[in-house]
Design an enzyme around this catalytic site. Structure first.
Site, mmCIF file in Angstrom:
data_model
loop_
_atom_site.group_PDB
_atom_site.id
_atom_site.type_symbol
_atom_site.label_atom_id
_atom_site.label_comp_id
_atom_site.label_asym_id
_atom_site.label_seq_id
_atom_site.Cartn_x
_atom_site.Cartn_y
_atom_site.Cartn_z
ATOM 1 N N ILE A 1 0.835 -1.204 0.000
ATOM 2 C CA ILE A 1 0.000 0.000 0.000
ATOM 3 C C ILE A 1 0.867 1.250 0.000
ATOM 4 O O ILE A 1 0.567 2.231 -0.687
ATOM 5 C CB ILE A 1 -0.936 -0.007 1.220
ATOM 6 C CG1 ILE A 1 -1.970 -1.135 1.105
ATOM 7 C CG2 ILE A 1 -1.645 1.331 1.371
ATOM 8 C CD1 ILE A 1 -2.796 -1.344 2.370
ATOM 9 N N ASP B 1 13.528 3.468 11.241
ATOM 10 C CA ASP B 1 12.993 2.426 12.108
ATOM 11 C C ASP B 1 11.862 3.048 12.907
ATOM 12 O O ASP B 1 12.095 3.875 13.784
ATOM 13 C CB ASP B 1 14.091 1.901 13.039
ATOM 14 C CG ASP B 1 13.597 0.830 13.990
ATOM 15 O OD1 ASP B 1 12.390 0.504 13.969
ATOM 16 O OD2 ASP B 1 14.418 0.322 14.781
ATOM 17 N N ASN C 1 1.661 4.885 7.023
ATOM 18 C CA ASN C 1 1.302 3.575 6.478
ATOM 19 C C ASN C 1 2.095 2.429 7.093
ATOM 20 O O ASN C 1 1.621 1.296 7.101
ATOM 21 C CB ASN C 1 1.529 3.587 4.962
ATOM 22 C CG ASN C 1 1.511 2.203 4.377
ATOM 23 O OD1 ASN C 1 0.470 1.585 4.200
ATOM 24 N ND2 ASN C 1 2.700 1.676 4.061
ATOM 25 N N TYR D 1 -3.780 -7.620 16.179
ATOM 26 C CA TYR D 1 -3.782 -6.696 15.052
ATOM 27 C C TYR D 1 -4.959 -5.728 15.143
ATOM 28 O O TYR D 1 -4.799 -4.514 14.942
ATOM 29 C CB TYR D 1 -3.835 -7.482 13.741
ATOM 30 C CG TYR D 1 -3.752 -6.620 12.518
ATOM 31 C CD1 TYR D 1 -2.581 -5.928 12.213
ATOM 32 C CD2 TYR D 1 -4.834 -6.491 11.655
ATOM 33 C CE1 TYR D 1 -2.496 -5.121 11.089
ATOM 34 C CE2 TYR D 1 -4.758 -5.695 10.521
ATOM 35 C CZ TYR D 1 -3.598 -5.012 10.244
ATOM 36 O OH TYR D 1 -3.523 -4.215 9.134
ATOM 37 N N VAL E 1 -6.187 -6.618 1.593
ATOM 38 C CA VAL E 1 -5.567 -6.030 0.409
ATOM 39 C C VAL E 1 -4.567 -7.024 -0.173
ATOM 40 O O VAL E 1 -3.798 -7.662 0.549
ATOM 41 C CB VAL E 1 -4.856 -4.714 0.767
ATOM 42 C CG1 VAL E 1 -4.283 -4.055 -0.487
ATOM 43 C CG2 VAL E 1 -5.830 -3.759 1.470
ATOM 44 N N THR F 1 -1.523 -7.667 -1.144
ATOM 45 C CA THR F 1 -0.171 -7.133 -0.997
ATOM 46 C C THR F 1 0.815 -8.290 -0.832
ATOM 47 O O THR F 1 0.415 -9.436 -0.601
ATOM 48 C CB THR F 1 -0.071 -6.237 0.248
ATOM 49 O OG1 THR F 1 -0.361 -7.030 1.413
ATOM 50 C CG2 THR F 1 -1.043 -5.071 0.168
#
Length: 258
Positions: A20, A55, A82, A147, A180, A182
């Site tokens: 993304i 980082d 992101n 998550y 998504v 990815t």
């Protein structure tokens, strides 16, 4: 949006070397923005964007990278938070160390980048922060406890930041993507006992029957980041094929033969 609506604006995209983030960096650049990406592996970023190592779990690293990006770009108008990492499991299945690791990146990474960028964003008449959250923040999905907690925190943080910085002219919004397509999702699918069945199950979970593309998320980010969304702040924009809200009726059985 017009093809060059972001002309003259400067943007930072964290985690911008893949998935993304990469699609977002390329979309912002295609619409006229000067773009810098912050990533642990900046060498993966395309050559037409500024790529800097950062980082997101280290405040000094983030502050240095944001400052250098602003210097390279000649200012800052847009921050896209992101960078993130994933986790799978129920609340029992991940130890404390894994909780700390994910929250360090997914939540505190947003805090660190925003904190470093705000002094520069306040100077811009077009200041915008777009956070990438997830549909797991608004829809209960199995084995996503850690998550979902991290991305739910990003959603709540977005609303709080929007309230805090509205008077300063800084808009803050987020996008809540569904599943998504990815490289990270591809790795999860490939590690399943039956990858084809896993992909089919993920597609079936989306009411649209399709995985979301990184470009579709990037287009939503570009809208929220740009002047067309000047009246939009404190908003979570789902890009999830209807997963957060729709419950389609099951298909009807075939008509019996006469």
């Amino acid at each position: 949006m017009t093809a060059r609506e972001l002309q003259g604006l400067a943007a930072i995209v964290t985690g911008g070397a893949t998935g993304i983030g990469l699609a977002t960096a390329e979309t912002l650049a295609a619409r006229g923005a000067r773009v810098a990406v912050l990533d642990q592996a900046p060498g993966r970023a395309p050559g037409h964007v500024h790529a800097l190592a950062a980082d997101m779990a280290d405040d000094a690293s983030v502050r240095w990278a944001v400052g250098r990006a602003v210097e390279d770009l000649g200012g800052l108008d847009i921050l896209v938070n992101n960078a993130g990492t994933g986790a799978v499991g129920t609340v029992e299945e991940n130890p404390d160390g894994e909780w700390r690791r994910v929250l360090e990146i997914n939540l505190l990474g947003v805090v660190r980048a925003s904190r470093a960028a705000l002094p520069f964003l306040r100077r811009s008449p077009y200041a915008s922060i777009v956070n990438i959250s997830s549909v797991t923040a608004t829809a209960g999905l199995p084995r996503q406890a850690l998550y979902a907690a991290s991305e739910g925190a990003v959603l709540a943080l977005t609303l709080a930041m929007a309230a805090d910085h509205l008077a300063e002219g800084v808009r803050v919004n987020c996008v809540t993507p569904g599943t998504v397509d990815t490289p990270w999702v591809e790795r999860l699918i490939a590690s399943a006992p039956d990858p084809a069945a896993e992909r089919a199950a993920l597609q079936a979970r989306q009411p649209s029957g399709r995985l979301v593309t990184a470009q579709q998320v990037a287009d939503a980010v570009a809208y929220l980041a740009g002047p067309s969304a000047a009246a939009v702040t404190g908003t979570a924009l789902p890009v999830d094929g209807g997963l957060h809200a729709l419950r389609p009726a099951p298909p009807l059985p075939p008509e019996p033969l006469p």
